[in-house]
Design an enzyme around this catalytic site. Structure first.
Site, mmCIF file in Angstrom:
data_model
loop_
_atom_site.group_PDB
_atom_site.id
_atom_site.type_symbol
_atom_site.label_atom_id
_atom_site.label_comp_id
_atom_site.label_asym_id
_atom_site.label_seq_id
_atom_site.Cartn_x
_atom_site.Cartn_y
_atom_site.Cartn_z
ATOM 1 N N GLY A 55 0.852 -1.190 0.000
ATOM 2 C CA GLY A 55 0.000 0.000 0.000
ATOM 3 C C GLY A 55 0.879 1.227 0.000
ATOM 4 O O GLY A 55 2.060 1.145 0.303
ATOM 5 N N CYS A 82 5.167 -6.361 1.911
ATOM 6 C CA CYS A 82 5.535 -4.948 1.891
ATOM 7 C C CYS A 82 4.784 -4.179 2.986
ATOM 8 O O CYS A 82 5.021 -4.428 4.165
ATOM 9 C CB CYS A 82 5.299 -4.360 0.495
ATOM 10 S SG CYS A 82 6.166 -2.804 0.280
ATOM 11 N N TYR A 83 3.837 -3.299 2.628
ATOM 12 C CA TYR A 83 3.062 -2.593 3.653
ATOM 13 C C TYR A 83 2.428 -3.594 4.614
ATOM 14 O O TYR A 83 2.417 -3.394 5.832
ATOM 15 C CB TYR A 83 1.975 -1.756 2.977
ATOM 16 C CG TYR A 83 1.171 -0.906 3.932
ATOM 17 C CD1 TYR A 83 1.621 0.360 4.297
ATOM 18 C CD2 TYR A 83 -0.028 -1.354 4.479
ATOM 19 C CE1 TYR A 83 0.898 1.152 5.169
ATOM 20 C CE2 TYR A 83 -0.756 -0.570 5.353
ATOM 21 C CZ TYR A 83 -0.295 0.682 5.697
ATOM 22 O OH TYR A 83 -1.012 1.466 6.561
ATOM 23 N N HIS A 170 8.142 -7.969 -3.067
ATOM 24 C CA HIS A 170 6.882 -8.318 -3.737
ATOM 25 C C HIS A 170 7.007 -9.647 -4.486
ATOM 26 O O HIS A 170 7.397 -9.649 -5.656
ATOM 27 C CB HIS A 170 6.485 -7.214 -4.715
ATOM 28 C CG HIS A 170 6.042 -5.961 -4.046
ATOM 29 N ND1 HIS A 170 4.753 -5.770 -3.596
ATOM 30 C CD2 HIS A 170 6.729 -4.845 -3.704
ATOM 31 C CE1 HIS A 170 4.661 -4.583 -3.032
ATOM 32 N NE2 HIS A 170 5.846 -4.000 -3.085
ATOM 33 N N GLU A 172 4.741 -11.323 -5.731
ATOM 34 C CA GLU A 172 3.724 -11.412 -6.780
ATOM 35 C C GLU A 172 4.185 -10.835 -8.114
ATOM 36 O O GLU A 172 3.593 -11.092 -9.154
ATOM 37 C CB GLU A 172 2.432 -10.717 -6.312
ATOM 38 C CG GLU A 172 2.495 -9.189 -6.203
ATOM 39 C CD GLU A 172 3.084 -8.680 -4.885
ATOM 40 O OE1 GLU A 172 3.827 -9.432 -4.230
ATOM 41 O OE2 GLU A 172 2.805 -7.528 -4.532
ATOM 42 N N ASP A 228 -13.984 -11.933 -23.692
ATOM 43 C CA ASP A 228 -14.904 -12.116 -22.568
ATOM 44 C C ASP A 228 -16.339 -12.352 -23.030
ATOM 45 O O ASP A 228 -16.988 -13.308 -22.613
ATOM 46 C CB ASP A 228 -14.867 -10.900 -21.631
ATOM 47 C CG ASP A 228 -13.469 -10.640 -21.118
ATOM 48 O OD1 ASP A 228 -12.661 -11.587 -21.127
ATOM 49 O OD2 ASP A 228 -13.184 -9.499 -20.720
ATOM 50 N N LYS A 371 -8.469 -13.009 -16.540
ATOM 51 C CA LYS A 371 -8.429 -13.150 -17.996
ATOM 52 C C LYS A 371 -7.827 -14.483 -18.466
ATOM 53 O O LYS A 371 -8.361 -15.135 -19.352
ATOM 54 C CB LYS A 371 -7.577 -12.009 -18.554
ATOM 55 C CG LYS A 371 -7.728 -11.802 -20.020
ATOM 56 C CD LYS A 371 -8.946 -10.983 -20.265
ATOM 57 C CE LYS A 371 -9.177 -10.709 -21.715
ATOM 58 N NZ LYS A 371 -10.296 -9.774 -21.873
#
Ligand code: XMP
Length: 515
Positions: A55, A82-83, A170, A172, A228, A371
């Site tokens: 964040g 992180c945050y 991070h 991710e 989609d 997606k």
């Protein structure tokens, strides 16, 4: 299928969706919630694990997003990133301060506790993505330091007994080379998830539940030809056949020949059991866009006009029971319904029920999917590969790839240039490598020579990006010969264009689209 849920508590970080996607890549179902979500609600969801995101704030500042200590006492494993790592530390009695050295970018992280559950199979020195100005100066009671960097004494810490894990970097982000491994370790080794969230079961269950929901009712779908809406339509057609009617509005801002291609797949000569209506509304859209230059205004006009055209068609069909929306999970999150992120662009239409069509209920069969998961469903359903892996194309189409006023002539210029660019990229075998690429028309005109004649024509921009998540991107490194060939063909074949640029800008600071 969703027996195993991991939740992501969003503290406003830009990578919140990436965290959830990585978890799902480990075949564990994951949802994103705001950090304001009450503890009672979390308990009811009974997650196997909780991940706190990064964040933009300093967690020690008054009013900064926080969470009560109770969260860490539920007996549910928590991973703070992180945050989230700093917040966990602060709430549990450790120290967080402004770092003497801010870290940003790829950083070598040294793992100090090789037997840590989260670092199983991870190298002793591993490249990670850092982005922080505060740091953990003192770990909370019961925690031990499990990794450090040259500038950051606590790159990771854990309280193994309580299954609490703090990671300053991070995992991710793909720049963290072994990040997915760490997330997989958290969900499997720490949270004990088996990982059986898969797409083939999704299709079976979705078809079944659509049948139950729709019964003998009539369903209406706005089909754009994008991934989609196509997958949503085929899924519903698989469930209820010709109870489904698809309306395809050709707004004249599609890529070259695209309208005909959509008709060939979904129309009467196509493979699916559904009713298909094509509306050729090009002139109406050009009329509404005349004289309009501002990108957000163009988006708004195209969106509104689309609604009007669709409404007229829907009125011809009469009352229906269900209206399909091709909403996917990122739309849900970005609309502020899932996490904390602000709405950046106005193109998501989630949650608000359109009141212009006479229907009873919305049906959103892809609402829970990212997606890449939608694409897997598309393949499961046997939709042609070229459609499933079609690159993203914005709803307002070429309307936002023409800088300034949109006219029929400019649409033709950008369509022709774009078709050449796509053809050459495919010919060079780069079409599956570059995640999104297209031509856009600038509003710059300049002098050139063509044969013996002076020209005063438009400059076209070629854009190509490498990206995983479309939230950050880098300009694709297209070989010079390919660019040269595209340039030569555009100048020779598209009358009205006399200059070709390649856009090198990354995102941020740029965006992927060009306007
Ligand atoms: P940006 O330009 O925001 O693009 O970096 C990120 C992705 O979103 C698509 N995009 C849009 N899609 N309506 C859409 O349906 C829009 O107004 C819009 N603007 C951008 C873009 O093509 C890229 O894939």
């Amino acid at each position: 299928m969703k027996d195993e849920l991991v939740i992501v508590l969003d503290f406003g970080g830009q990578y919140n969706q990436l965290v959830a996607r990585r978890v799902r890549e480990c075949n564990v179902y994951c949802e994103i919630y705001s950090y304001k979500t009450e503890i009672e609600k979390i308990k009811t969801m009974d997650p196997k694990g909780i991940i706190l995101t990064g964040g933009p704030n300093s967690c020690y500042e008054p009013g900064a997003p926080t969470y009560a200590k109770e969260l860490f006492e539920l007996g549910i494993p928590v991973l703070g990133l992180c945050y989230g790592a700093q917040l966990m530390t602060l709430v549990l009695g450790g120290g967080v301060e402004a770092a003497p050295v801010r870290e940003y970018g790829k950083t070598e992280v040294m793992v100090d506790k090789k037997e840590s559950k989260i670092f199983a199979g991870v190298s002793a020195a591993t490249t990670c993505w850092m982005s922080h100005f505060d740091y953990i100066s003192r770990v909370a009671g019961g925690f031990e330091i499990t990794a450090h960097t040259a500038d950051c004494p606590v790159a990771a810490a854990e309280n193994e007994e309580k299954s609490l894990y703090a990671i300053q970097f991070h995992p991710e982000v793909l720049h963290t080379r072994e990040g997915t491994k760490m997330i997989d370790n958290f969900v499997k080794n720490v949270c004990g998830c088996a990982g059986d969230w898969k797409m083939d079961t999704f299709v079976e269950e979705a078809v079944q539940s659509i049948r139950e929901k729709v019964g003998g009712g009539k369903v209406l779908c706005a089909l754009s030809g994008g991934v989609d809406s196509s997958v949503a339509a085929v899924l519903i057609s698989r469930a209820v056949g010709s109870q489904l009617t698809c309306v395809f509005v050709d707004h004249g801002l599609l890529r070259k020949d695209e309208g005909d291609e959509v008709e060939a797949i979904f129309g009467p000569k196509g493979a699916y059991d559904l009713n298909f209506i094509r509306v050729n509304a090009q002139e109406r859209f050009y009329g509404r866009l005349a004289g309009v230059e501002e990108p957000e205004e163009k988006r708004k006009i195209i969106g509104e006009e689309f609604i009007r055209v669709f409404e007229e068609e829907a009125n011809k069909i009469g009352a229906v029971d269900f209206l399909v929306q091709g909403t996917i999970y990122p739309d849900v999150v970005e609309s502020g319904l899932g996490g904390e992120s602000a709405v950046i662009k106005s193109h998501h239409n989630v949650g608000g029920l359109p009141d212009y069509v006479n229907f009873k209920e919305i049906i959103e069969p892809l609402r829970d999917l990212f997606k890449d998961e939608v694409r897997k469903v598309g393949l499961e359903l046997g939709i042609p590969k070229h459609l499933v892996f079609r690159q993203p194309f914005p709803g307002p189409g070429l309307g936002i790839r023409i800088v300034g006023e949109v006219t029929a002539d400019k649409v033709r210029l950008v369509q022709d240039a774009d078709a050449i660019y796509r053809e050459e990229i495919a010919r060079a075998g780069l079409d599956t490598e570059i995640n999104q690429y297209f031509a856009a028309l600038t509003n710059m005109r300049s002098v050139g020579v063509m044969g013996d004649e002076r020209t005063y024509d438009y400059a076209v921009v070629l854009r190509g990006v490498s990206t995983v998540d479309f939230m950050t991107a880098e300009a694709a490194q297209i070989p010079y010969e390919v660019l040269g060939k595209v340039m030569g063909r555009i100048i020779n074949e598209v009358k009205g264009i006399n200059r070709v640029f390649y856009d090198l800008t990354s995102k941020p600071p740029g965006t992927i689209e060009f306007e």
